[in-house]
Scaffold this active site. Structure first.
Site, PDB file in Angstrom:
ATOM      1  N   ARG A 186      -2.625   9.416  -9.862  1.00  0.00           N
ATOM      2  CA  ARG A 186      -3.611   9.603 -10.720  1.00  0.00           C
ATOM      3  C   ARG A 186      -5.147   9.911 -10.039  1.00  0.00           C
ATOM      4  O   ARG A 186      -6.034  10.238 -10.638  1.00  0.00           O
ATOM      5  CB  ARG A 186      -3.811   8.413 -11.669  1.00  0.00           C
ATOM      6  CG  ARG A 186      -2.746   8.415 -12.502  1.00  0.00           C
ATOM      7  CD  ARG A 186      -2.683   7.252 -13.550  1.00  0.00           C
ATOM      8  NE  ARG A 186      -1.940   6.075 -12.830  1.00  0.00           N
ATOM      9  CZ  ARG A 186      -2.204   5.036 -13.189  1.00  0.00           C
ATOM     10  NH1 ARG A 186      -2.815   4.440 -14.339  1.00  0.00           N
ATOM     11  NH2 ARG A 186      -1.320   3.819 -12.590  1.00  0.00           N
ATOM     12  N   ALA A 202       0.826  -1.202   0.022  1.00  0.00           N
ATOM     13  CA  ALA A 202      -0.096   0.098  -0.022  1.00  0.00           C
ATOM     14  C   ALA A 202       0.785   1.195   0.137  1.00  0.00           C
ATOM     15  O   ALA A 202       0.482   2.425   0.357  1.00  0.00           O
ATOM     16  CB  ALA A 202      -0.863  -0.069   1.134  1.00  0.00           C
ATOM     17  N   LYS A 224     -36.582  15.073  15.610  1.00  0.00           N
ATOM     18  CA  LYS A 224     -35.363  15.097  15.975  1.00  0.00           C
ATOM     19  C   LYS A 224     -35.359  14.735  17.452  1.00  0.00           C
ATOM     20  O   LYS A 224     -36.181  15.173  18.312  1.00  0.00           O
ATOM     21  CB  LYS A 224     -34.418  16.409  16.005  1.00  0.00           C
ATOM     22  CG  LYS A 224     -33.259  16.083  16.213  1.00  0.00           C
ATOM     23  CD  LYS A 224     -32.494  17.401  16.759  1.00  0.00           C
ATOM     24  CE  LYS A 224     -32.910  17.652  18.496  1.00  0.00           C
ATOM     25  NZ  LYS A 224     -32.239  18.641  19.157  1.00  0.00           N
ATOM     26  N   TYR A 275     -42.162  20.840  12.651  1.00  0.00           N
ATOM     27  CA  TYR A 275     -40.977  20.454  13.314  1.00  0.00           C
ATOM     28  C   TYR A 275     -41.147  19.957  14.743  1.00  0.00           C
ATOM     29  O   TYR A 275     -41.656  20.839  15.667  1.00  0.00           O
ATOM     30  CB  TYR A 275     -39.953  21.638  13.377  1.00  0.00           C
ATOM     31  CG  TYR A 275     -38.554  21.307  14.064  1.00  0.00           C
ATOM     32  CD1 TYR A 275     -37.757  20.430  13.648  1.00  0.00           C
ATOM     33  CD2 TYR A 275     -38.186  22.326  15.378  1.00  0.00           C
ATOM     34  CE1 TYR A 275     -36.750  19.940  14.608  1.00  0.00           C
ATOM     35  CE2 TYR A 275     -37.623  21.696  16.244  1.00  0.00           C
ATOM     36  CZ  TYR A 275     -36.331  20.734  15.804  1.00  0.00           C
ATOM     37  OH  TYR A 275     -35.396  20.288  16.401  1.00  0.00           O
ATOM     38  N   ALA A 278     -55.946  26.138  16.785  1.00  0.00           N
ATOM     39  CA  ALA A 278     -55.014  26.571  15.708  1.00  0.00           C
ATOM     40  C   ALA A 278     -54.320  27.750  15.991  1.00  0.00           C
ATOM     41  O   ALA A 278     -55.071  28.675  16.611  1.00  0.00           O
ATOM     42  CB  ALA A 278     -55.870  26.451  14.315  1.00  0.00           C
ATOM     43  N   THR A 315       7.690  -3.442  -6.524  1.00  0.00           N
ATOM     44  CA  THR A 315       6.956  -4.365  -5.917  1.00  0.00           C
ATOM     45  C   THR A 315       7.832  -5.300  -5.023  1.00  0.00           C
ATOM     46  O   THR A 315       7.354  -6.025  -3.991  1.00  0.00           O
ATOM     47  CB  THR A 315       5.922  -5.141  -6.602  1.00  0.00           C
ATOM     48  OG1 THR A 315       6.519  -5.740  -7.702  1.00  0.00           O
ATOM     49  CG2 THR A 315       4.847  -4.406  -7.128  1.00  0.00           C
ATOM     50  N   LYS A 331      -4.320   6.760  -1.571  1.00  0.00           N
ATOM     51  CA  LYS A 331      -5.308   6.100  -2.503  1.00  0.00           C
ATOM     52  C   LYS A 331      -6.099   5.114  -1.679  1.00  0.00           C
ATOM     53  O   LYS A 331      -7.274   4.778  -1.998  1.00  0.00           O
ATOM     54  CB  LYS A 331      -4.491   5.548  -3.758  1.00  0.00           C
ATOM     55  CG  LYS A 331      -5.367   4.718  -4.478  1.00  0.00           C
ATOM     56  CD  LYS A 331      -4.786   4.371  -5.918  1.00  0.00           C
ATOM     57  CE  LYS A 331      -3.709   3.227  -5.786  1.00  0.00           C
ATOM     58  NZ  LYS A 331      -2.897   2.852  -6.978  1.00  0.00           N
ATOM     59  N   TYR A 337     -35.192  25.587  21.148  1.00  0.00           N
ATOM     60  CA  TYR A 337     -33.994  26.187  21.411  1.00  0.00           C
ATOM     61  C   TYR A 337     -33.991  27.622  21.747  1.00  0.00           C
ATOM     62  O   TYR A 337     -34.707  28.427  20.968  1.00  0.00           O
ATOM     63  CB  TYR A 337     -33.232  26.100  20.175  1.00  0.00           C
ATOM     64  CG  TYR A 337     -31.967  26.462  20.044  1.00  0.00           C
ATOM     65  CD1 TYR A 337     -30.980  25.890  20.981  1.00  0.00           C
ATOM     66  CD2 TYR A 337     -31.273  27.228  18.813  1.00  0.00           C
ATOM     67  CE1 TYR A 337     -29.611  26.423  20.782  1.00  0.00           C
ATOM     68  CE2 TYR A 337     -29.959  27.584  19.159  1.00  0.00           C
ATOM     69  CZ  TYR A 337     -29.179  27.148  20.013  1.00  0.00           C
ATOM     70  OH  TYR A 337     -27.701  27.376  19.771  1.00  0.00           O
TER      71      TYR A 337
HETATM   72  C1  UD1 Z   1       2.027  -4.988 -11.001  1.00  0.00           C
HETATM   73  C2  UD1 Z   1       2.605  -6.544 -11.479  1.00  0.00           C
HETATM   74  C3  UD1 Z   1       2.067  -6.776 -12.753  1.00  0.00           C
HETATM   75  C4  UD1 Z   1       0.842  -7.225 -12.582  1.00  0.00           C
HETATM   76  C5  UD1 Z   1       0.006  -5.798 -11.916  1.00  0.00           C
HETATM   77  C6  UD1 Z   1      -1.631  -6.174 -11.662  1.00  0.00           C
HETATM   78  C7  UD1 Z   1       5.093  -6.141 -10.758  1.00  0.00           C
HETATM   79  C8  UD1 Z   1       6.414  -5.706 -11.143  1.00  0.00           C
HETATM   80  N1  UD1 Z   1       3.924  -6.052 -11.631  1.00  0.00           N
HETATM   81  O1  UD1 Z   1       2.264  -4.181 -11.755  1.00  0.00           O
HETATM   82  O2  UD1 Z   1       2.790  -8.102 -13.248  1.00  0.00           O
HETATM   83  O3  UD1 Z   1       0.013  -7.422 -13.749  1.00  0.00           O
HETATM   84  O4  UD1 Z   1       0.661  -5.634 -10.824  1.00  0.00           O
HETATM   85  O5  UD1 Z   1      -2.148  -5.016 -11.127  1.00  0.00           O
HETATM   86  O6  UD1 Z   1       4.940  -6.540  -9.648  1.00  0.00           O
HETATM   87  N2  UD1 Z   1       3.973  -0.981  -4.682  1.00  0.00           N
HETATM   88  C9  UD1 Z   1       4.334  -0.589  -3.296  1.00  0.00           C
HETATM   89  N3  UD1 Z   1       5.667  -0.182  -3.544  1.00  0.00           N
HETATM   90  C10 UD1 Z   1       6.427  -0.152  -4.760  1.00  0.00           C
HETATM   91  C11 UD1 Z   1       5.574  -0.108  -5.684  1.00  0.00           C
HETATM   92  C12 UD1 Z   1       4.344  -0.665  -5.570  1.00  0.00           C
HETATM   93  O7  UD1 Z   1       3.804  -0.637  -2.171  1.00  0.00           O
HETATM   94  O8  UD1 Z   1       7.742   0.254  -4.724  1.00  0.00           O
HETATM   95  C13 UD1 Z   1       2.280  -1.158  -4.319  1.00  0.00           C
HETATM   96  C14 UD1 Z   1       1.306  -0.387  -5.013  1.00  0.00           C
HETATM   97  O9  UD1 Z   1       1.014   0.523  -4.177  1.00  0.00           O
HETATM   98  C15 UD1 Z   1       0.355  -1.184  -5.639  1.00  0.00           C
HETATM   99  C16 UD1 Z   1       0.967  -2.543  -6.001  1.00  0.00           C
HETATM  100  O10 UD1 Z   1       2.293  -2.328  -5.086  1.00  0.00           O
HETATM  101  O11 UD1 Z   1      -0.576  -1.483  -4.555  1.00  0.00           O
HETATM  102  C17 UD1 Z   1       1.205  -2.892  -7.431  1.00  0.00           C
HETATM  103  O12 UD1 Z   1       2.005  -1.826  -7.787  1.00  0.00           O
HETATM  104  P1  UD1 Z   1       1.967  -1.141  -9.145  1.00  0.00           P
HETATM  105  O13 UD1 Z   1       3.008   0.014  -9.515  1.00  0.00           O
HETATM  106  O14 UD1 Z   1       0.550  -0.718  -9.280  1.00  0.00           O
HETATM  107  O15 UD1 Z   1       2.085  -2.666  -9.999  1.00  0.00           O
HETATM  108  P2  UD1 Z   1       1.970  -2.470 -11.647  1.00  0.00           P
HETATM  109  O16 UD1 Z   1       2.917  -1.638 -12.425  1.00  0.00           O
HETATM  110  O17 UD1 Z   1       0.537  -2.212 -11.824  1.00  0.00           O
END
Ligand code: UD1
Ligand code: CA
Length: 473
Positions: free
Chosen positions: A18, A12, A352, A367, A424, A82, A25, A388
């Site tokens: 975006r 996360a 209320k 009311y 009334a 990731t 997010k 009130y």
């Molecule tokens: C990743 C997968 C891809 C898959 C896709 C599905 C990898 C390299 N790729 O791509 O194969 O099809 O998800 O949605 O894993 N995050 C971190 N720290 C980081 C990078 C990412 O916590 O340094 C979190 C992001 O917040 C997100 C998740 O990891 O929740 C996935 O990261 P994101 O950059 O969205 O991966 P994709 O490029 O979409």
């Protein structure tokens, strides 16, 4: 279920640029609950040994939004990919655990799907996959001629031929912690995005002869990620559809249109309840048998007993409505209100913090606040409890079978005995004893031959600008 203990890692740390939002997010709500707490609930349903939450931005906000959950928080200062994100949590996870990687921005994943994935992995590697007609943006599953998974290639690194593959990595996978530790330590950033890819662990598993199993997710919505507001809205609709169909299937709720129903909380219904279009349910709402909810109504944290009918356009919050009542259209019941059996609250009525006794009626334009009404009370149109004084709220106690004439003002604190009649247009300032009449009998003064400023009587009758009438005259 796998024999190995499970540690869940929830990714996360992404900023969610975006979304163009000040809210992190993963804290954006889907059907009234943040995406992250949805994922944490699903993770908890698997009874794991531990849940690790990898956060990056707005850590305090994220952590405090999940204060009700037992999560070991891990900070990823820089989002290097990731693989790097999972590595931050891994030092605390024993070698014999299965590591289940979830994403905080993939909120609709079901526990049953994750259980199936882990059963499929059987202590080795499991990758959740999905078949997509348009796989753009996703990592593609690479298989050899035998169908054995040999790796995952990211879109940006894929050859044109690989981009044709429609079997994609959903981003959720499970891996044995001991192997994963080794594989992560060998990752590099030699790829199109310059990131440490978790997905590169798959080719390492294959190279070392660790089996890689896939589980194809039957419902693509379960693995739909949220990167922008449009995807958030799409996931919201999917979640609402899922909830609406569960209510129809499991509780027998009749919905006029499951696509025009929003539940942002929990709803329990008795038999033969009906909910018309564009109704929003928030918090915890319980309906008894045969309850009917009219269109365009919003109900929050409310209990409605059997046989009650809500007509359209009502706003109901933190209220208890008894059996066989009728409310609305256009009624507003605010927190602390209770209606006993057979009570009626009609159009343009605000109530209320008030207990309305059985069979009592407040049918039009009133009311009533900070009051208790006995049984069989009739509150006339335009009645106001003046509760009130500008500083404090005061109580109005109205006995049984009181009749309040239209356009009366009840200046609290006030006690009105049983059986009282109020004429009334009366402003009641003092308590009234049982069975008495309170009446303000000041009669309007008649002023003969009155002219409005600058006007003659003739002018006045001329002013109804009707040309045919003029023609006759
Ligand atoms: C990743 C997968 C891809 C898959 C896709 C599905 C990898 C390299 N790729 O791509 O194969 O099809 O998800 O949605 O894993 N995050 C971190 N720290 C980081 C990078 C990412 O916590 O340094 C979190 C992001 O917040 C997100 C998740 O990891 O929740 C996935 O990261 P994101 O950059 O969205 O991966 P994709 O490029 O979409
Ligand atoms: Ca990325």
């Amino acid at each position: 279920m796998p024999i190995n203990p499970v540690s869940v890692v929830v990714l996360a740390a992404g900023e969610g640029k975006r979304m163009r939002s000040n809210t992190p997010k993963v804290l954006h709500p889907v059907a009234g609950r943040s995406m992250l707490t949805r994922v944490l609930d699903t993770a908890n349903a698997l009874s794991p040994q531990a849940i690790y939450g990898v956060y990056g931005h707005a850590g305090d906000t994220v952590r405090s939004a999940c204060a009700d959950y037992t999560v070991s928080w891990v900070h990823q200062a820089e989002q290097l990919g990731t693989g790097h994100a999972v590595a931050q949590a891994l030092s605390a996870i024993p070698d014999d655990h299965q590591v289940l990687v979830l994403c905080g921005d993939v909120p609709l994943i079901r526990a049953t799907t994750l259980q199936a994935l882990m059963a499929q992995a059987d202590g080795a590697v499991g990758v959740l996959t999905v078949e997509l007609e348009t796989p753009t943006g996703y990592g593609r599953i690479l298989r050899d001629a035998d169908g054995t998974v040999i790796g995952v290639v990211e879109e940006k690194d894929a050859s044109p031929a690989q981009r044709q593959i429609t079997e994609v990595n959903a981003g959720l996978m499970c891996l044995p912690a001991g192997h994963l530790r080794e594989w992560l330590s060998e990752l590099d950033t030699g790829n199109a995005q310059g990131e440490y890819y978790l997905t590169d662990c798959i080719s390492q598993a294959h190279a070392q002869g660790v089996p890689v199993h896939t589980y194809a997710c039957p419902d693509p919505w379960e693995v739909q990620g949220v990167n922008d507001r449009a995807q958030l809205a799409a996931v919201e609709r999917a979640c609402q559809r899922r909830q609406a169909h569960a209510l129809m299937r499991d509780q027998g709720l009749a919905l006029a249109d499951p696509d025009r129903f929003d539940l942002r909380g929990s709803l329990q219904v008795g038999r033969d309840c009906f909910i018309d279009v564009d109704v929003i349910i928030e918090g915890d709402v319980v309906l008894g048998d045969n309850v009917q909810i009219g269109a365009f109504t919003q109900i929050r944290d409310t209990h409605i007993a059997a046989g009650t009918r809500l007509l359209g356009h009502c706003q109901i919050e933190d209220t208890h409505i008894g059996e066989d009542c009728q409310v609305g259209p256009f009624a507003r019941l605010r927190p602390g209100t209770s209606l006993a059996k057979d009570a009626r609250v009609g159009n343009f009525v605000e109530v209320k913090q008030t207990q309305v006794g059985p069979g009592s009626k407040i049918n039009h334009l009133a009311y009533v606040g900070d009051a208790t009404l006995g049984a069989g009370v009739n509150v006339g149109a335009g009645t106001i409890t003046c509760n009130y004084d500008g500083k404090r709220k005061h109580h109005t106690a109205i006995g049984d079978h009181v009749f309040i004439g239209s356009n009366s003002a009840l200046v609290a604190p006030l006690e009105i005995g049983n059986g009282v009649t109020i004429g009334a247009g009366t402003t009641v300032r003092d308590n009234i004893a049982a069975d008495c009449l309170a009446v303000d009998d000041r009669r309007p003064r008649q002023v003969d031959g009155w002219r409005r400023p600058g006007e003659s009587v003739v002018d006045r009758h001329d002013s109804d600008d009707d040309s045919t009438a003029k023609g006759v005259r």
